[in-house]
Motif scaffolding. Structure first.
Motif, PDB file in Angstrom:
ATOM      1  N   ILE A 280       5.801  -8.789  22.035  1.00 55.46           N
ATOM      2  CA  ILE A 280       5.352  -7.438  21.661  1.00 55.46           C
ATOM      3  C   ILE A 280       6.103  -6.966  20.423  1.00 55.46           C
ATOM      4  N   LEU A 281       7.415  -7.179  20.404  1.00 55.05           N
ATOM      5  CA  LEU A 281       8.229  -6.784  19.252  1.00 55.05           C
ATOM      6  C   LEU A 281       7.802  -7.546  17.998  1.00 55.05           C
ATOM      7  N   LEU A 282       7.452  -8.810  18.153  1.00 54.94           N
ATOM      8  CA  LEU A 282       6.992  -9.612  17.023  1.00 54.94           C
ATOM      9  C   LEU A 282       5.683  -9.069  16.453  1.00 54.94           C
ATOM     10  N   VAL A 283       4.721  -8.824  17.319  1.00 53.15           N
ATOM     11  CA  VAL A 283       3.412  -8.316  16.881  1.00 53.15           C
ATOM     12  C   VAL A 283       3.567  -6.945  16.213  1.00 53.15           C
ATOM     13  N   GLU A 284       4.321  -6.062  16.861  1.00 62.21           N
ATOM     14  CA  GLU A 284       4.512  -4.721  16.297  1.00 62.21           C
ATOM     15  C   GLU A 284       5.364  -4.755  15.022  1.00 62.21           C
ATOM     16  N   GLY A 285       6.319  -5.673  14.973  1.00 57.48           N
ATOM     17  CA  GLY A 285       7.132  -5.811  13.762  1.00 57.48           C
ATOM     18  C   GLY A 285       6.305  -6.274  12.577  1.00 57.48           C
ATOM     19  N   ILE A 286       5.418  -7.226  12.823  1.00 52.79           N
ATOM     20  CA  ILE A 286       4.518  -7.689  11.756  1.00 52.79           C
ATOM     21  C   ILE A 286       3.615  -6.548  11.299  1.00 52.79           C
ATOM     22  N   ALA A 287       3.107  -5.756  12.246  1.00 53.71           N
ATOM     23  CA  ALA A 287       2.259  -4.614  11.893  1.00 53.71           C
ATOM     24  C   ALA A 287       3.050  -3.594  11.071  1.00 53.71           C
ATOM     25  N   THR A 288       4.305  -3.389  11.428  1.00 53.10           N
ATOM     26  CA  THR A 288       5.149  -2.445  10.689  1.00 53.10           C
ATOM     27  C   THR A 288       5.384  -2.926   9.263  1.00 53.10           C
ATOM     28  N   VAL A 289       5.681  -4.216   9.125  1.00 52.20           N
ATOM     29  CA  VAL A 289       5.887  -4.777   7.780  1.00 52.20           C
ATOM     30  C   VAL A 289       4.610  -4.641   6.962  1.00 52.20           C
ATOM     31  N   SER A 290       3.482  -4.986   7.553  1.00 54.11           N
ATOM     32  CA  SER A 290       2.200  -4.899   6.840  1.00 54.11           C
ATOM     33  C   SER A 290       1.898  -3.473   6.405  1.00 54.11           C
ATOM     34  N   PHE A 291       2.124  -2.524   7.305  1.00 52.58           N
ATOM     35  CA  PHE A 291       1.836  -1.131   6.983  1.00 52.58           C
ATOM     36  C   PHE A 291       2.750  -0.612   5.881  1.00 52.58           C
ATOM     37  N   SER A 292       4.060  -0.850   6.013  1.00 53.33           N
ATOM     38  CA  SER A 292       4.969  -0.325   5.001  1.00 53.33           C
ATOM     39  C   SER A 292       4.755  -1.011   3.651  1.00 53.33           C
ATOM     40  N   ARG A 293       4.338  -2.271   3.681  1.00 54.35           N
ATOM     41  CA  ARG A 293       4.037  -2.962   2.423  1.00 54.35           C
ATOM     42  C   ARG A 293       2.749  -2.423   1.809  1.00 54.35           C
ATOM     43  N   MET A 294       1.739  -2.167   2.666  1.00 53.58           N
ATOM     44  CA  MET A 294       0.447  -1.690   2.196  1.00 53.58           C
ATOM     45  C   MET A 294       0.576  -0.331   1.496  1.00 53.58           C
ATOM     46  N   ILE A 295       1.342   0.582   2.085  1.00 52.07           N
ATOM     47  CA  ILE A 295       1.417   1.915   1.482  1.00 52.07           C
ATOM     48  C   ILE A 295       2.572   2.039   0.493  1.00 52.07           C
ATOM     49  N   GLY A 296       3.370   0.996   0.354  1.00 53.93           N
ATOM     50  CA  GLY A 296       4.396   0.963  -0.674  1.00 53.93           C
ATOM     51  C   GLY A 296       5.586   1.876  -0.443  1.00 53.93           C
ATOM     52  N   ILE A 297       5.982   2.038   0.801  1.00 52.68           N
ATOM     53  CA  ILE A 297       7.135   2.887   1.107  1.00 52.68           C
ATOM     54  C   ILE A 297       8.396   2.258   0.514  1.00 52.68           C
ATOM     55  N   ALA A 298       9.205   3.085  -0.121  1.00 52.78           N
ATOM     56  CA  ALA A 298      10.464   2.621  -0.692  1.00 52.78           C
ATOM     57  C   ALA A 298      11.623   3.219   0.105  1.00 52.78           C
ATOM     58  N   THR A 299      12.760   2.575   0.018  1.00 50.96           N
ATOM     59  CA  THR A 299      13.966   3.086   0.667  1.00 50.96           C
ATOM     60  C   THR A 299      14.652   4.085  -0.250  1.00 50.96           C
ATOM     61  N   ASN A 300      15.765   4.643   0.214  1.00 53.26           N
ATOM     62  CA  ASN A 300      16.559   5.551  -0.618  1.00 53.26           C
ATOM     63  C   ASN A 300      17.355   4.806  -1.674  1.00 53.26           C
ATOM     64  N   VAL A 301      17.380   3.496  -1.580  1.00 52.99           N
ATOM     65  CA  VAL A 301      18.066   2.673  -2.580  1.00 52.99           C
ATOM     66  C   VAL A 301      17.010   2.188  -3.567  1.00 52.99           C
ATOM     67  N   GLU A 302      17.193   2.548  -4.805  1.00 53.20           N
ATOM     68  CA  GLU A 302      16.181   2.247  -5.819  1.00 53.20           C
ATOM     69  C   GLU A 302      15.900   0.751  -5.920  1.00 53.20           C
ATOM     70  N   GLY A 303      14.620   0.426  -5.938  1.00 61.04           N
ATOM     71  CA  GLY A 303      14.197  -0.955  -6.107  1.00 61.04           C
ATOM     72  C   GLY A 303      14.086  -1.754  -4.818  1.00 61.04           C
TER      73      GLY A 303
END
Length: 189
Positions: free
Chosen positions: A115-138
């Protein structure tokens, strides 16, 4: 002609050895991650309190490293059977009951890791798709999120290998155990 009963345990042991190698590598990465985190926190303290120049980026990176440490080490912890267990209950079971409880426990960990694997992959895909950045530049957030499915995959592999080995009637090979339940070198059987 080969004995088919001998082939299955050998295959289970090969699977277990391959997973053990991956989990040890994950444990090594977790240890390195912990040391880097410790070094960064020491540097941060020095900059903040001795030089009067706080470096907020270090706090963010240290938090990510803690996630990395936990995720990388989870598989090795499972492989060593060092997760929390309820031995007060399982120690009272007959041998077959203890084995069934261990299989059920490893299968439960495998299900949770899946479950953690499936949801983790979904989280990575979503954050990559919408281009979320961290507070650390780049640094995109999906880089940090990638730690979750990586650790979940290691945990899943370790738990599944344990299920297979136990189901074959074998004892998982972890590191040498101290005397436990009065039996030198392992669990009471």
């Amino acid at each position: 002609m080969q004995d088919p009963r001998g082939a299955v345990p050998r295959t289970a042991r090969l699977l277990e050895a391959a997973v053990a190698l991956l989990c040890r590598l994950g444990g090594l990465l977790g240890a390195i991650t912990g040391l880097v985190c410790f070094a960064l926190v020491c540097v941060s303290v020095g900059w903040r309190y001795f030089l009067g120049q706080p470096q907020p980026w270090i706090d963010h990176v240290a938090a990510w490293l803690v996630v990395g440490l936990v995720m990388f080490a989870a598989g090795e912890t499972q492989r060593r059977e060092e997760h929390i267990g309820v031995e007060v209950l399982t120690a009272r079971l007959p041998r077959a009951g203890r084995r069934a409880a261990r299989i059920l426990g490893a299968a439960s960990v495998a299900l949770t890791a899946a479950i953690l694997l499936v949801e983790g992959i979904a989280t990575v895909s979503f954050s990559r798709m919408i281009g979320i950045a961290t507070n650390v530049e780049g640094v995109p957030l999906w880089w940090v999120h990638t730690l979750i499915p990586l650790g979940a995959a290691l945990l899943l592999a370790a738990a599944l290998a344990q299920v297979v080995v136990l189901a074959c009637g074998l004892e998982p090979r972890g590191p040498e155990r101290k005397a436990h339940h009065g039996v030198p070198g392992g669990r009471a059987e």
